[in-house]
Design an enzyme around this catalytic site. Structure first.
Site, PDB file in Angstrom:
ATOM      1  N   SER A 246       1.050  -1.447   0.402  1.00 10.41           N
ATOM      2  CA  SER A 246      -0.061   0.129   0.055  1.00 10.41           C
ATOM      3  C   SER A 246       1.026   1.394   0.237  1.00 10.41           C
ATOM      4  CB  SER A 246      -0.919   0.118   1.347  1.00 10.41           C
ATOM      5  OG  SER A 246      -1.622   0.634   1.185  1.00 10.41           O
ATOM      6  N   ASP A 333      -9.993  -4.914  -3.988  1.00 13.82           N
ATOM      7  CA  ASP A 333      -9.108  -3.370  -3.788  1.00 13.82           C
ATOM      8  C   ASP A 333     -10.120  -2.726  -3.787  1.00 13.82           C
ATOM      9  OD1 ASP A 333      -7.665  -2.268  -2.181  1.00 13.82           O
ATOM     10  OD2 ASP A 333      -5.785  -3.517  -2.537  1.00 13.82           O
ATOM     11  N   HIS A 372      -7.923  -5.416   0.157  1.00 11.87           N
ATOM     12  CA  HIS A 372      -6.298  -4.871   0.188  1.00 11.87           C
ATOM     13  C   HIS A 372      -5.168  -5.059   1.317  1.00 11.87           C
ATOM     14  CE1 HIS A 372      -4.115  -1.598  -0.054  1.00 11.87           C
ATOM     15  NE2 HIS A 372      -4.223  -1.160   1.436  1.00 11.87           N
TER      16      HIS A 372
END
Length: 460
Positions: A246, A333, A372
């Site tokens: 991320s 995601d 995610h």
């Protein structure tokens, strides 16, 4: 005349004569009438009063409705005023936007002691503290391979540092925003990588967890560089891989770009759920939906990010990286859209800096539900990593493509004339694939087309 007036006079005389005797009885009758009227007023309205009472009730109901409408109107005006005021507040105070990007003040899970990783089930992990600058302290976790968990019991920091020189490869993990190095999904990934035989070194950037300092993109990159140099000083010729997740992918590409510029690149770079740059990610984030079509969205929300010195330009960094690259991204995601990861892969695949290195993109179907931060749950992750570490495609690479139902996007380490031709063909196929997606073909037909694309590429 005399006869008619006599009775009248006689009557007046009678009244005058009896006036004194009947005064008391008249007063008593008057009091009785007053009491009767009071009783009638207390018992209820008279025959002419019900209509007036109904009118008063209607007036009271209308008053309540008007009061409720006034309150609702007041609340609506407050909400609209707040909606309009927030963009101006963010524009005037860019630090708010930086806080929202880093979210370093969010510590999840709460009430854990980062000095005791054993409380999170990491019995073969040691907690360090490094100091890259005078006023900055970093909290670090070092997890040794799971096969050493018995030998690691009761060992001190010196033993863990010496273990880095073993033959087991090392993964430097750079986590995303919010939380700490003790986050649940992060701890589970450490366990998976440790079970595969890797050392895992992770840390909290300055301002996160129990690390001391003020967060910034430059500071986060310098922290990662300091930890990498600390690892290399103790690992010798052992392989070191960098894994970013991320927001950590932005730190990872910044770090690797600097390492490549000083000609000390890592052995490989893994990006999990990456984005192209922070502006596109902020514009695609679900929190920006309510303001995405607000007039001047870029000026109010995106420009303050850039003015704060926050860029995390992965799309620009990959053009200057010269090491193997693996991108992992789930189609479902909700935080970093899948198309941003695919776009970053297309930029890297066509970059000249990767012409002598392997570039691989692994998509995970939305039916798997990895979203995610749950890619570590994939049972195919060991095979994916095994395929990636090797110079060419592993024997199970084609099988992996069939399992995932997608093209894994692998390519050989050393390009050739055939590879150059397939690269040109890739641009045509990517364009066709976008047309197929725009036409919203059924899932089964899409997979057939993807399989045909993989065969035409001849990559696996």
């Amino acid at each position: 005349m005399r006869k008619r007036t006599e009775p009248v006079a006689l009557e007046h005389e009678c009244h005058a004569a009896s006036g004194s005797s009947s005064a008391g009885s008249a007063a008593a009758a008057l009091d009785a009438d007053c009491r009767l009227k009071q009783n009638l007023c207390l018992t209820g309205p008279g025959p002419a009063e019900p209509r007036c009472a109904a009118d008063a009730g209607m007036k009271r109901a209308l008053g309540r409705r008007k009061g409720l409408c006034f309150r609702l109107r007041k609340i609506l005006l407050c909400v609209v005023g707040l909606y309009v005021a927030i963009p101006f507040l963010i524009k005037l105070c860019p630090g708010i936007q930086a806080k929202l990007i880093f979210l370093n003040f969010v510590r999840v899970p709460y009430f854990i002691d980062l000095k005791k990783p054993q409380d999170q089930g990491l019995n073969h992990t040691c907690n360090y503290y490094l100091q890259p600058e005078e006023d900055v302290t970093l909290g670090v976790w070092h997890t040794v391979p799971a096969v050493w968990w018995k030998n690691a019991q009761g060992k001190d920091q010196m033993w863990y540092e010496d273990a880095l020189a073993s033959s087991h490869p090392i993964i430097l993990y750079l986590h995303g925003n919010a939380g700490t190095r003790g986050g649940d999904h992060r701890v589970e990934l450490y366990k998976v990588l440790s079970s595969l035989g890797y050392h895992v070194v992770t840390f909290d950037y300055r301002g996160w967890g129990d690390s001391v300092g003020t967060p910034s993109e430059q500071g986060m990159t310098y922290d990662a560089l300091h930890v990498f140099d600390w690892i290399k000083a103790r690992s010798g010729d052992n392989s070191v891989y960098i894994w970013g997740h991320s927001l950590g992918t932005g730190v990872a590409t910044n770090l690797v770009r600097r390492l490549c510029e000083r000609e000390t690149p890592p052995d490989a770079l893994i990006l999990e759920s990456p984005f192209t740059n922070i502006r596109e990610e902020a514009k695609s984030h679900p929190f920006s939906v309510i303001y995405r079509y607000f007039p001047g969205f870029d000026w109010f929300f995106l420009d303050p990010i850039t003015n704060s010195g926050i860029q995390f330009a992965n799309d620009e960094n990959v053009k200057h990286i010269s090491c193997s690259l693996l991108i992992l991204h789930a189609e479902d995601d909700p935080v970093v859209p899948f198309q941003l990861g695919r776009k970053l892969y297309n930029i890297a695949a066509l970059s000249r800096s990767f012409r002598d290195f392997k570039v691989q993109f692994i998509p995970f179907h939305s039916d798997l539900g990895y979203r995610h931060k749950y890619i570590y749950k994939s049972p195919e992750l060991p095979r994916i990593l095994s395929c990636f570490w090797k110079g060419g495609c592993a024997p199970g690479c084609t099988a992996l493509a069939e399992i995932l139902g997608q093209d894994v996007g692998c390519r050989p380490r050393h390009p050739s004339r055939a590879w150059a031709q397939s690269l040109r063909m890739r641009g045509v196929l990517v364009a066709k694939r976008r047309v197929w997606m725009d036409q919203a073909l059924p899932a089964s037909r899409w997979r057939v087309q993807a399989a045909r694309t993989s065969r035409l590429r001849g990559l696996c």
